[in-house]
Scaffold this active site. Structure first.
Site, PDB file in Angstrom:
ATOM      1  N   LYS A  98       0.946  -1.152  -0.004  1.00 53.64           N
ATOM      2  CA  LYS A  98      -0.052   0.158  -0.038  1.00 53.64           C
ATOM      3  C   LYS A  98       0.786   1.194   0.076  1.00 53.64           C
ATOM      4  O   LYS A  98       0.494   2.306  -0.391  1.00 53.64           O
ATOM      5  CB  LYS A  98      -0.736   0.083   1.296  1.00 53.64           C
ATOM      6  CG  LYS A  98      -2.092  -0.867   1.201  1.00 53.64           C
ATOM      7  CD  LYS A  98      -2.988  -0.765   2.318  1.00 53.64           C
ATOM      8  CE  LYS A  98      -3.259   0.272   2.869  1.00 53.64           C
ATOM      9  NZ  LYS A  98      -4.172   0.484   3.955  1.00 53.64           N
ATOM     10  N   ASP A 136       6.438  -4.344 -10.052  1.00 57.99           N
ATOM     11  CA  ASP A 136       6.278  -3.022 -10.837  1.00 57.99           C
ATOM     12  C   ASP A 136       6.206  -1.842  -9.949  1.00 57.99           C
ATOM     13  O   ASP A 136       6.733  -0.803 -10.120  1.00 57.99           O
ATOM     14  CB  ASP A 136       5.610  -3.128 -12.077  1.00 57.99           C
ATOM     15  CG  ASP A 136       4.119  -3.311 -11.740  1.00 57.99           C
ATOM     16  OD1 ASP A 136       4.002  -3.961 -10.642  1.00 57.99           O
ATOM     17  OD2 ASP A 136       3.270  -2.777 -12.300  1.00 57.99           O
ATOM     18  N   THR A 158       7.717 -11.199  -8.386  1.00 60.65           N
ATOM     19  CA  THR A 158       6.330 -11.233  -8.460  1.00 60.65           C
ATOM     20  C   THR A 158       5.830 -12.359  -8.869  1.00 60.65           C
ATOM     21  O   THR A 158       6.244 -12.850  -9.735  1.00 60.65           O
ATOM     22  CB  THR A 158       5.771 -10.048  -9.181  1.00 60.65           C
ATOM     23  OG1 THR A 158       4.417 -10.359  -9.372  1.00 60.65           O
ATOM     24  CG2 THR A 158       6.465  -9.724 -10.445  1.00 60.65           C
ATOM     25  N   ASP A 160       3.415 -12.548 -10.619  1.00 60.66           N
ATOM     26  CA  ASP A 160       2.549 -12.205 -11.807  1.00 60.66           C
ATOM     27  C   ASP A 160       3.632 -12.404 -13.030  1.00 60.66           C
ATOM     28  O   ASP A 160       3.170 -12.493 -14.182  1.00 60.66           O
ATOM     29  CB  ASP A 160       2.232 -10.887 -11.822  1.00 60.66           C
ATOM     30  CG  ASP A 160       0.967 -10.771 -11.009  1.00 60.66           C
ATOM     31  OD1 ASP A 160       0.524 -11.652 -10.306  1.00 60.66           O
ATOM     32  OD2 ASP A 160       0.529  -9.867 -10.838  1.00 60.66           O
ATOM     33  N   ARG A 195     -18.069 -32.549 -13.586  1.00 62.52           N
ATOM     34  CA  ARG A 195     -18.427 -31.177 -13.461  1.00 62.52           C
ATOM     35  C   ARG A 195     -17.472 -30.265 -14.455  1.00 62.52           C
ATOM     36  O   ARG A 195     -16.404 -30.763 -14.682  1.00 62.52           O
ATOM     37  CB  ARG A 195     -18.243 -30.860 -12.140  1.00 62.52           C
ATOM     38  CG  ARG A 195     -19.376 -31.204 -11.175  1.00 62.52           C
ATOM     39  CD  ARG A 195     -19.188 -30.906  -9.686  1.00 62.52           C
ATOM     40  NE  ARG A 195     -20.310 -30.878  -8.812  1.00 62.52           N
ATOM     41  CZ  ARG A 195     -20.174 -31.103  -7.532  1.00 62.52           C
ATOM     42  NH1 ARG A 195     -18.969 -31.190  -6.924  1.00 62.52           N
ATOM     43  NH2 ARG A 195     -21.207 -31.362  -6.773  1.00 62.52           N
ATOM     44  N   ARG A 204      -2.994 -10.064 -12.466  1.00 58.01           N
ATOM     45  CA  ARG A 204      -3.658  -8.745 -12.771  1.00 58.01           C
ATOM     46  C   ARG A 204      -4.127  -8.609 -14.146  1.00 58.01           C
ATOM     47  O   ARG A 204      -4.967  -8.731 -14.719  1.00 58.01           O
ATOM     48  CB  ARG A 204      -3.220  -7.760 -12.029  1.00 58.01           C
ATOM     49  CG  ARG A 204      -3.995  -7.139 -10.793  1.00 58.01           C
ATOM     50  CD  ARG A 204      -3.370  -6.088 -10.065  1.00 58.01           C
ATOM     51  NE  ARG A 204      -2.347  -6.339  -9.593  1.00 58.01           N
ATOM     52  CZ  ARG A 204      -1.951  -5.736  -8.606  1.00 58.01           C
ATOM     53  NH1 ARG A 204      -2.939  -5.286  -7.708  1.00 58.01           N
ATOM     54  NH2 ARG A 204      -0.639  -5.890  -7.824  1.00 58.01           N
ATOM     55  N   GLU A 255      -7.390 -13.965 -12.919  1.00 60.38           N
ATOM     56  CA  GLU A 255      -8.282 -12.938 -12.131  1.00 60.38           C
ATOM     57  C   GLU A 255      -8.473 -11.808 -13.099  1.00 60.38           C
ATOM     58  O   GLU A 255      -9.691 -10.970 -12.998  1.00 60.38           O
ATOM     59  CB  GLU A 255      -7.884 -12.562 -11.045  1.00 60.38           C
ATOM     60  CG  GLU A 255      -6.567 -11.827 -11.003  1.00 60.38           C
ATOM     61  CD  GLU A 255      -5.829 -11.276  -9.495  1.00 60.38           C
ATOM     62  OE1 GLU A 255      -6.467 -11.312  -8.424  1.00 60.38           O
ATOM     63  OE2 GLU A 255      -4.789 -10.814  -9.630  1.00 60.38           O
ATOM     64  N   HIS A 305      -4.287 -16.084  -2.144  1.00 61.90           N
ATOM     65  CA  HIS A 305      -3.068 -15.964  -1.606  1.00 61.90           C
ATOM     66  C   HIS A 305      -2.231 -17.305  -1.421  1.00 61.90           C
ATOM     67  O   HIS A 305      -1.092 -16.880  -0.930  1.00 61.90           O
ATOM     68  CB  HIS A 305      -3.313 -15.218  -0.435  1.00 61.90           C
ATOM     69  CG  HIS A 305      -3.539 -13.739  -0.613  1.00 61.90           C
ATOM     70  ND1 HIS A 305      -4.883 -13.348  -0.818  1.00 61.90           N
ATOM     71  CD2 HIS A 305      -2.825 -12.367  -0.939  1.00 61.90           C
ATOM     72  CE1 HIS A 305      -4.944 -12.077  -1.266  1.00 61.90           C
ATOM     73  NE2 HIS A 305      -3.615 -11.603  -1.402  1.00 61.90           N
TER      74      HIS A 305
HETATM   75  O1  F6P Z   1       1.099  -8.436  -7.911  1.00 58.60           O
HETATM   76  C1  F6P Z   1       1.156  -9.777  -7.256  1.00 58.60           C
HETATM   77  C2  F6P Z   1      -0.447  -9.968  -6.711  1.00 58.60           C
HETATM   78  O2  F6P Z   1      -0.656 -11.097  -6.122  1.00 58.60           O
HETATM   79  C3  F6P Z   1      -1.454 -10.010  -7.784  1.00 58.60           C
HETATM   80  O3  F6P Z   1      -1.385 -11.069  -8.408  1.00 58.60           O
HETATM   81  C4  F6P Z   1      -2.620  -9.801  -7.125  1.00 58.60           C
HETATM   82  O4  F6P Z   1      -3.610  -9.178  -8.016  1.00 58.60           O
HETATM   83  C5  F6P Z   1      -2.276  -8.766  -5.848  1.00 58.60           C
HETATM   84  O5  F6P Z   1      -1.028  -9.041  -5.910  1.00 58.60           O
HETATM   85  C6  F6P Z   1      -3.188  -9.106  -4.610  1.00 58.60           C
HETATM   86  O6  F6P Z   1      -2.880  -8.162  -3.713  1.00 58.60           O
HETATM   87  P1  F6P Z   1      -3.267  -8.135  -2.205  1.00 58.60           P
HETATM   88  O7  F6P Z   1      -2.231  -8.862  -1.596  1.00 58.60           O
HETATM   89  O8  F6P Z   1      -3.341  -6.724  -1.839  1.00 58.60           O
HETATM   90  O9  F6P Z   1      -4.697  -8.795  -2.242  1.00 58.60           O
END
Ligand code: F6P
Length: 381
Positions: A98, A136, A158, A160, A195, A204, A255, A305
């Site tokens: 944050k 980033d 990351t 990502d 299913r 993201r 997501e 997470h």
């Molecule tokens: O950037 C890493 C990441 O894990 C993304 O894949 C995800 O959208 C985001 O962080 C989630 O952030 P937070 O921990 O704030 O929920």
């Protein structure tokens, strides 16, 4: 600077203080910023051990990412402090996804630029260089601070895997393993109950994680942000599979995915975050749409997470060790404004400016996509 009282925005913190170094020794700081991932401790260990063993430097760990720089919270790190942490998930220094010193909330909630305070505190900590381990968001801030005079070197991390100028980021491989194991487990229950199983993975704006885990886990349909999906096509594929006797389907979705002509599903906005958008919900949406259109029972798993947790994979431990020791060498050589990057089989210095230009997304013509298409995997279009 010595003799000055450290400034903070909020008052006094128990760990805050002034850097008092042994005469003649260089002092290096380490910070982990943004979302955590497996391999951060391995990277901290590599920077610190290289500094202690090869350069005789003093090492300081900054608490909770940029928050520690704003609040002047840090801890001296000894060899013992960074020993035995190679295999540990998360970051023992703490992190924050944050805190942005260029947009930091005051007590009234108004955002203000406290980057000068960060520079002052770095001076008080008496650092000769700072290694920022981040994605980033963290590295953009590192670059902006570099332009203001901070002696900084970056290390990419990351799950990502969406950073420019490096082939891969710390944490990605471990997250792919976690996601692949989850897809493997979904297969048996999908088969038993006939299913459609949707699994929503993180990612993201870039679909690397869904792409790699989807291919490794044998997902029938892989949906990534870079290729907006056609729900009619998705439903056609699951129905055809059913008719052919494959009475289950696995849909792997990022997501950040969205339907053609539609938009991403935003779960919430974290106002004071450098990256304020938090996603989530596309898995539910597509599962509902599939069930409604095909009549096939559908279920959703949001891995969340879990993908950021656990012990780093051997690959992540190796790149964390290489990038960490290289980053420390960059600090020793005063190679500031750079990021340690994986390039093929090598580790090289790249400009932070290049690394943060924009995020690295999946090219829809990527060879992995071509191979997946060749074996009958659909990308929902
Ligand atoms: O950037 C890493 C990441 O894990 C993304 O894949 C995800 O959208 C985001 O962080 C989630 O952030 P937070 O921990 O704030 O929920």
């Amino acid at each position: 600077m010595r003799g000055n009282k450290p400034r903070t925005t909020h008052g006094v913190y128990p760990e805050q203080g002034r850097g008092v170094r042994v005469r003649g020794k260089k002092r290096i700081g380490i910070l982990t910023g943004g979302g955590d991932c497996p391999g951060l401790n391995a990277a901290i260990r590599a920077v610190a051990k290289t500094a202690l063993l090869n350069y005789g430097m003093e090492v300081v760990g900054i608490r909770d990412g940029y928050l520690g720089l704003i609040e002047n919270r840090f801890m001296p790190l000894s060899y013992e402090d960074v020993s035995g942490i190679l295999t540990h998930g998360g970051t023992f220094l703490g992190t924050s996804n944050k805190t942005n010193p260029f947009k930091y909330p005051s007590s009234s909630g108004k955002l203000r630029d406290v980057s000068s305070l960060v520079l002052e505190n770095v001076e008080l900590m008496d650092l000769d260089g700072l290694v920022c381990i981040g994605g980033d968001g963290t590295l953009i801030v590192a670059y902006k601070l570099y332009k203001k005079g901070l002696k900084v070197v970056g290390i990419p991390k990351t799950i990502d895997n969406d950073l420019m100028a490096t082939d891969v980021t710390i944490g990605f491989d471990s997250a792919v393993i976690t996601a692949t194991e989850a897809i493997d487990k979904l297969h048996s229950t999908a088969q038993s109950h006939h299913r459609v199983m949707v699994i929503e993975l993180m990612g993201r704006y870039a679909g690397w994680l869904a792409l790699y885990a989807g291919v490794a886990g044998g997902g029938d349909i892989i949906i990534i942000p870079e290729i907006p999906y056609d729900i009619k096509k998705v439903c056609k594929i699951v129905t055809e599979r059913y008719k052919k006797g494959k009475r289950f389907s696995i849909v792997v979705i990022s997501e950040g995915a969205r339907p053609k002509g539609g938009s991403m599903v935003v779960k919430r906005i974290v106002k004071d975050s450098a990256e304020p958008v938090r996603l989530g919900g596309i898995g539910n949406k597509i599962a509902n749409d599939i069930e409604k259109a095909t009549g096939l029972e559908s279920r959703v798993t949001v891995l969340g997470h879990l993908q950021r947790g656990g012990s780093p994979s051997p690959f992540d431990r190796v790149i964390a060790t290489r990038l960490g020791s290289f980053a420390c060498e960059l600090v020793a050589k005063q190679g500031f404004g750079k990021m340690a990057a994986v390039k093929g089989r090598d580790v090289k210095a790249v400009d932070l400016k290049e690394a943060v230009k924009h995020i690295r997304r999946v090219n829809p013509k990527h060879p992995i996509i071509q191979s997946a298409l060749a074996v009958g995997t659909s990308f929902g279009v």
